[in-house]
Design a protein around this motif. Structure first.
Motif, mmCIF file in Angstrom:
data_model
loop_
_atom_site.group_PDB
_atom_site.id
_atom_site.type_symbol
_atom_site.label_atom_id
_atom_site.label_comp_id
_atom_site.label_asym_id
_atom_site.label_seq_id
_atom_site.Cartn_x
_atom_site.Cartn_y
_atom_site.Cartn_z
ATOM 1 N N ALA A 179 34.502 37.116 37.076
ATOM 2 C CA ALA A 179 33.622 37.785 36.924
ATOM 3 C C ALA A 179 34.466 39.294 37.035
ATOM 4 C CB ALA A 179 32.563 37.996 37.560
ATOM 5 N N ASP A 180 35.221 39.543 38.364
ATOM 6 C CA ASP A 180 36.262 40.836 38.177
ATOM 7 C C ASP A 180 36.983 40.912 36.968
ATOM 8 O OD1 ASP A 180 34.659 41.331 40.369
ATOM 9 O OD2 ASP A 180 36.355 40.273 41.735
ATOM 10 N N LEU A 181 37.824 39.930 36.587
ATOM 11 C CA LEU A 181 38.692 39.998 35.342
ATOM 12 C C LEU A 181 38.085 40.219 34.309
ATOM 13 C CD1 LEU A 181 41.037 36.899 36.168
ATOM 14 C CD2 LEU A 181 41.498 39.137 35.945
ATOM 15 N N ALA A 182 36.821 39.625 34.051
ATOM 16 C CA ALA A 182 36.093 40.122 32.810
ATOM 17 C C ALA A 182 35.843 41.694 32.970
ATOM 18 C CB ALA A 182 34.759 39.396 32.671
ATOM 19 N N TRP A 183 35.630 42.330 33.944
ATOM 20 C CA TRP A 183 35.259 43.632 34.292
ATOM 21 C C TRP A 183 36.399 44.473 34.059
ATOM 22 C CZ3 TRP A 183 30.829 46.225 34.325
ATOM 23 C CH2 TRP A 183 31.057 47.568 34.650
ATOM 24 N N TYR A 184 37.601 44.124 34.591
ATOM 25 C CA TYR A 184 38.791 44.831 34.451
ATOM 26 C C TYR A 184 38.901 44.919 33.226
ATOM 27 C CZ TYR A 184 38.798 44.592 39.629
ATOM 28 O OH TYR A 184 38.683 44.463 40.906
ATOM 29 N N TYR A 185 39.114 43.586 32.215
ATOM 30 C CA TYR A 185 39.719 43.594 31.128
ATOM 31 C C TYR A 185 38.652 44.496 29.905
ATOM 32 C CZ TYR A 185 43.580 40.125 31.314
ATOM 33 O OH TYR A 185 44.834 39.734 31.348
ATOM 34 N N VAL A 186 37.355 44.789 30.315
ATOM 35 C CA VAL A 186 36.652 45.432 29.343
ATOM 36 C C VAL A 186 37.522 47.003 29.087
ATOM 37 C CG1 VAL A 186 34.607 46.675 29.659
ATOM 38 C CG2 VAL A 186 34.567 44.354 29.865
ATOM 39 N N GLN A 187 38.085 47.248 30.145
ATOM 40 C CA GLN A 187 38.809 48.719 29.928
ATOM 41 C C GLN A 187 40.086 48.549 29.036
ATOM 42 O OE1 GLN A 187 38.735 50.877 33.900
ATOM 43 N NE2 GLN A 187 37.983 48.942 34.808
ATOM 44 N N VAL A 188 40.493 47.182 28.976
ATOM 45 C CA VAL A 188 41.939 46.970 28.437
ATOM 46 C C VAL A 188 41.903 46.377 27.303
ATOM 47 C CG1 VAL A 188 44.336 46.038 28.757
ATOM 48 C CG2 VAL A 188 42.984 47.248 30.690
ATOM 49 N N ASN A 189 41.245 45.094 27.142
ATOM 50 C CA ASN A 189 41.097 44.112 26.042
ATOM 51 C C ASN A 189 39.852 43.369 25.803
ATOM 52 O OD1 ASN A 189 41.824 41.208 24.427
ATOM 53 N ND2 ASN A 189 43.482 42.639 24.023
ATOM 54 N N ILE A 190 38.938 43.615 24.926
ATOM 55 C CA ILE A 190 37.876 43.089 24.821
ATOM 56 C C ILE A 190 37.705 41.403 24.490
ATOM 57 C CG2 ILE A 190 35.640 43.059 23.521
ATOM 58 C CD1 ILE A 190 36.109 45.461 25.049
ATOM 59 N N ASP A 191 38.772 40.864 23.695
ATOM 60 C CA ASP A 191 38.682 39.551 23.903
ATOM 61 C C ASP A 191 39.188 38.685 25.153
ATOM 62 O OD1 ASP A 191 38.192 39.680 20.830
ATOM 63 O OD2 ASP A 191 40.332 39.922 20.429
ATOM 64 N N SER A 192 39.853 39.183 25.803
ATOM 65 C CA SER A 192 39.881 38.798 27.428
ATOM 66 C C SER A 192 39.015 38.855 28.016
ATOM 67 C CB SER A 192 41.378 39.520 27.905
ATOM 68 O OG SER A 192 42.641 39.066 26.964
ATOM 69 N N ALA A 193 38.296 39.928 27.931
ATOM 70 C CA ALA A 193 37.006 40.294 28.696
ATOM 71 C C ALA A 193 36.161 39.272 28.483
ATOM 72 C CB ALA A 193 36.483 41.671 28.353
ATOM 73 N N LYS A 194 35.811 38.910 27.094
ATOM 74 C CA LYS A 194 34.685 37.841 26.778
ATOM 75 C C LYS A 194 35.236 36.573 27.370
ATOM 76 C CE LYS A 194 32.997 36.059 22.313
ATOM 77 N NZ LYS A 194 34.031 34.580 22.143
ATOM 78 N N PHE A 195 36.485 36.311 26.993
ATOM 79 C CA PHE A 195 37.029 34.957 27.661
ATOM 80 C C PHE A 195 36.766 34.752 29.146
ATOM 81 C CE2 PHE A 195 40.569 32.651 30.011
ATOM 82 C CZ PHE A 195 40.305 31.123 29.320
ATOM 83 N N TYR A 196 36.954 35.670 29.872
ATOM 84 C CA TYR A 196 36.676 35.659 31.344
ATOM 85 C C TYR A 196 35.292 35.600 31.713
ATOM 86 C CZ TYR A 196 41.651 35.374 32.709
ATOM 87 O OH TYR A 196 43.024 34.806 32.493
ATOM 88 N N GLY A 197 34.391 36.467 30.939
ATOM 89 C CA GLY A 197 33.282 36.561 31.013
ATOM 90 C C GLY A 197 32.461 35.382 30.836
ATOM 91 N N GLU A 198 32.687 34.523 29.811
ATOM 92 C CA GLU A 198 32.120 33.325 29.486
ATOM 93 C C GLU A 198 32.726 32.194 30.786
ATOM 94 O OE1 GLU A 198 33.632 32.553 25.588
ATOM 95 O OE2 GLU A 198 32.146 33.707 24.725
ATOM 96 N N LYS A 199 34.064 32.183 31.279
ATOM 97 C CA LYS A 199 34.365 31.354 32.288
ATOM 98 C C LYS A 199 33.808 31.662 33.394
ATOM 99 C CE LYS A 199 37.756 29.314 32.260
ATOM 100 N NZ LYS A 199 37.959 27.805 32.038
#
Length: 646
Positions: A48-68
């Motif tokens: 969840a933290d990774l999804a949050w951090y990636y929102v600021q950097v890369n949306i596709d990575s944020a989506k991956f970790y959000g679903e995980k």
């Protein structure tokens, strides 16, 4: 970290171009912890933290970790973690520009937050829903959820989030065209963010200030505000706002016919949005650039850009954007004298305009009609059964009389008669239920139509105003007559928007309470005060709302329109400097008076215009007594209504 996270969630503006080393370090450290962790709950939190951090950097990575995170949270069966995972995914899809999916995830999180009695979490989700509806231009829903969230943050004394909400409310009022309220709600956040040196939030609010100033035709101050917003955004790595500000400056230069300079700023905006993966904003910037190329006369370049973004907006069925694209392509193919292409895109343009309401309204009407016809047939069958049963009762009674006795026959007849009565009662019950259901369906349809009027017709009229303003800028002062006509069309369209909102207000209500009517009249008077600083307005009412029956939506609207028309007549025709509206509750009636000190008119000699005819017609529909007195000292219009108590 959680407090900061909730605050940033409300903002939903992130950096994109020059990312700080600390974010990259945090992501690397968190990914390493995630890979080495074995406990399900901890892995869910880390993802969840990774999804949050990636929102600021890369949306596709944020989506991956959000679903995980959601998958792991469900395995852990921890309801708090599941709610947070839905919340994070809602943020990811909001930033990506998929607002429907963002709302869907928000609602899933909201269900769990309510079960957990998490008031802070619920308030943050209300804020998020308001942001999503704002992006979708559904401003009634936006304000509803903003004020629900605002109430909580004010009660707990959370100044940071409260100020952010005030800023968003200001932005919504701006989108609705209410610039005075937009400035009012923006003043506190601007001072607060400047005093606390919160440059990320200050950049957002300063950009909004520039937008308001630009709408008020104050181009010089608007450019100053936009340049300040750029400075604040660069200090805080808030490149989402930086991209939007570049786009706004480009619009100013386009209006000033500085097309090359405008294109430079649009391209800066596109560069940032491409790096961040902000699909919805990116396509909008590309469309802006296409429109700019069209104004310059670079038809080939404009055509390429229109065609490059067309599929994205067709996929999302974004009717407003498609309308711009089809209209632009129509102009280009007309200049190229390609009749087939011109005909094709002009037809597509008309289809977009005509299908905004058609399908949904027709579908809703057909569903109600089919339901009504089905229920009607069932009632007829039930009635036939009742009649047949009654005939059988007579036959059975006769046979019973012959075989058993008069007494036994009477008993059987009475018993069957009771069944008949029961069937008839069932039929009456079904009639009542059908009537209620039909009324509910009609109310739903009325609400849907009012939402469609607001979201579609309202946005079309706003687009017309914007198009006229752009056309005026493009033409400059070349033809004063055309400029005057365009100004008249723009003013008429703005008045139409106001009347449309009043109509929607009445359509959304089956009945209008005294409070509703007083509030609406008060808002109208307040807006008139703002528009006409040299005219004195007075509004007073002594109605006791707890004792009076609500008005029907038609009667309430008629009362409001009579007052509105009377005040407008006093302003436009009588040139009044003092206008007073009084509502008094007398013994057996309600008296409404509109008094002005204008030039007045002779009732015997003056031919009745549309305004006075409209007032008389509405008074007649109210079954009320209308009295109009006018002389050189002013006009007094009195409306006497019968008082109905609860």
């Amino acid at each position: 970290m959680k407090v900061l996270r909730i605050l940033v969630l409300m903002i939903l503006f992130f950096s994109t171009k020059t990312f700080s080393q600390s974010i990259e370090d945090i992501i690397s450290e968190t990914k390493l912890k995630f890979q080495n962790e074995t406990e399900t709950e901890l892995k869910a939190k880390l993802s969840a933290d990774l999804a949050w951090y990636y929102v600021q950097v890369n949306i596709d990575s944020a989506k991956f970790y959000g679903e995980k995170s959601l998958s792991l949270s469900k395995l852990s069966k921890n309801q708090t973690l599941i709610a947070q995972s839905y919340n994070d995914l809602a943020t990811v899809y909001f930033v990506k520009g998929d607002y429907k999916k963002s709302l869907a995830f928000t609602d899933e999180s909201l269900k769990l937050r309510k079960l957990l009695n998490d008031e802070a979490g619920i308030a943050s989700l209300y804020f998020k829903k308001g942001n999503a509806y704002n992006k979708m231009s559904k401003y009634d829903s936006t304000m509803y959820y903003y004020f629900k969230a605002n109430k909580y943050y004010e009660s707990v004394g959370d100044s940071a989030v409260f100020m952010n909400l005030e800023s968003n409310i200001s932005s919504t009022y701006f989108s609705m065209g209410n610039y005075s309220k937009a400035l009012k709600y923006l003043s506190k956040p601007l001072k607060y963010y400047k005093d606390t040196k919160q440059f990320l939030l200050l950049s957002n609010s300063t950009m909004n200030l520039g937008n308001i100033q630009l709408s008020l035709k104050d181009t010089i101050n608007a450019l100053q505000s936009f340049n300040k917003a750029i400075d604040y955004a660069e200090q805080s790595n808030n490149f989402s706002t930086l991209a939007s500000t570049y786009n706004n400056i480009a619009n100013i230069y386009t209006a000033q016919n500085k097309f090359e300079l405008a294109s430079q700023f649009i391209e800066k905006s596109i560069e940032i949005r491409e790096k961040m993966g902000l699909d919805a904003d990116l396509e909008s910037s590309k469309l802006t650039l296409a429109n700019n190329e069209l104004r310059i006369g670079n038809y080939n370049e404009a055509k390429k850009r229109y065609l490059s973004v067309k599929s994205a907006f067709e996929k999302n069925n974004s009717k407003d954007k498609l309308r711009e694209i089809y209209l632009g392509l129509s102009y280009i193919y007309a200049s190229e004298k390609k009749a087939d292409s011109l005909s094709y895109y002009h037809k597509k343009y008309l289809e977009v305009l005509n299908t905004i309401y058609k399908d949904e309204t027709l579908k809703a009407s057909q569903e109600i009609e089919v339901k009504y016809q089905t229920e009607k047939k069932e009632r007829e069958i039930l009635l036939q059964k009742a009649k047949i049963a009654e005939k059988n009762t007579i036959i059975i009674s006769v046979i019973s009389l012959l075989l058993l006795s008069v007494l036994l026959g009477y008993f059987l007849y009475s018993k069957q008669k009771m069944k008949t009565v029961q069937l008839l009662k069932e039929r009456e019950l079904q009639d009542a239920l059908l009537k209620i259901e039909t009324q509910n369906k009609l109310q739903e349809q009325r609400l849907q139509i009012s939402r469609d009027l607001h979201d579609n017709i309202g946005s079309q009229l706003t687009f017309i105003i914007s198009s006229i303003d752009n056309l005026k800028f493009a033409l400059g002062n070349q033809n004063p007559k055309i400029d005057e006509k365009l100004t008249n069309i723009s003013s008429f369209t703005r008045e139409t928007i106001v009347e449309l909102r009043d109509t929607i207000w009445a359509m959304n209500k089956e009945e209008i309470t005294v409070e509703d009517l007083e509030t609406r009249i008060s808002n109208f008077i307040e807006n008139a005060k703002i528009s006409l600083s040299g005219t004195q307005f007075i509004f007073s009412s002594n109605l006791k709302s707890t004792q009076l029956k609500p008005f029907s939506s038609r009667d309430g609207m008629n009362i409001y329109r009579i007052i509105q028309e009377s005040v407008n007549n006093a302003i436009k025709h009588a040139k009044a400097t003092k206008i007073e509206v009084m509502i008094q509750e007398l013994e057996n009636q309600i008296c409404i008076e509109i008094i002005d000190n204008g030039s007045g008119f002779n009732l015997q000699e003056t031919e009745k215009g549309n305004g006075l005819n409209s007032i008389e017609k509405r008074a007649s529909e109210l079954n009320s007594k209308l009295t109009v007195k006018s002389d050189s000292n002013g006009t007094n219009i009195t409306l006497d209504l019968k008082k109905e108590l609860l």
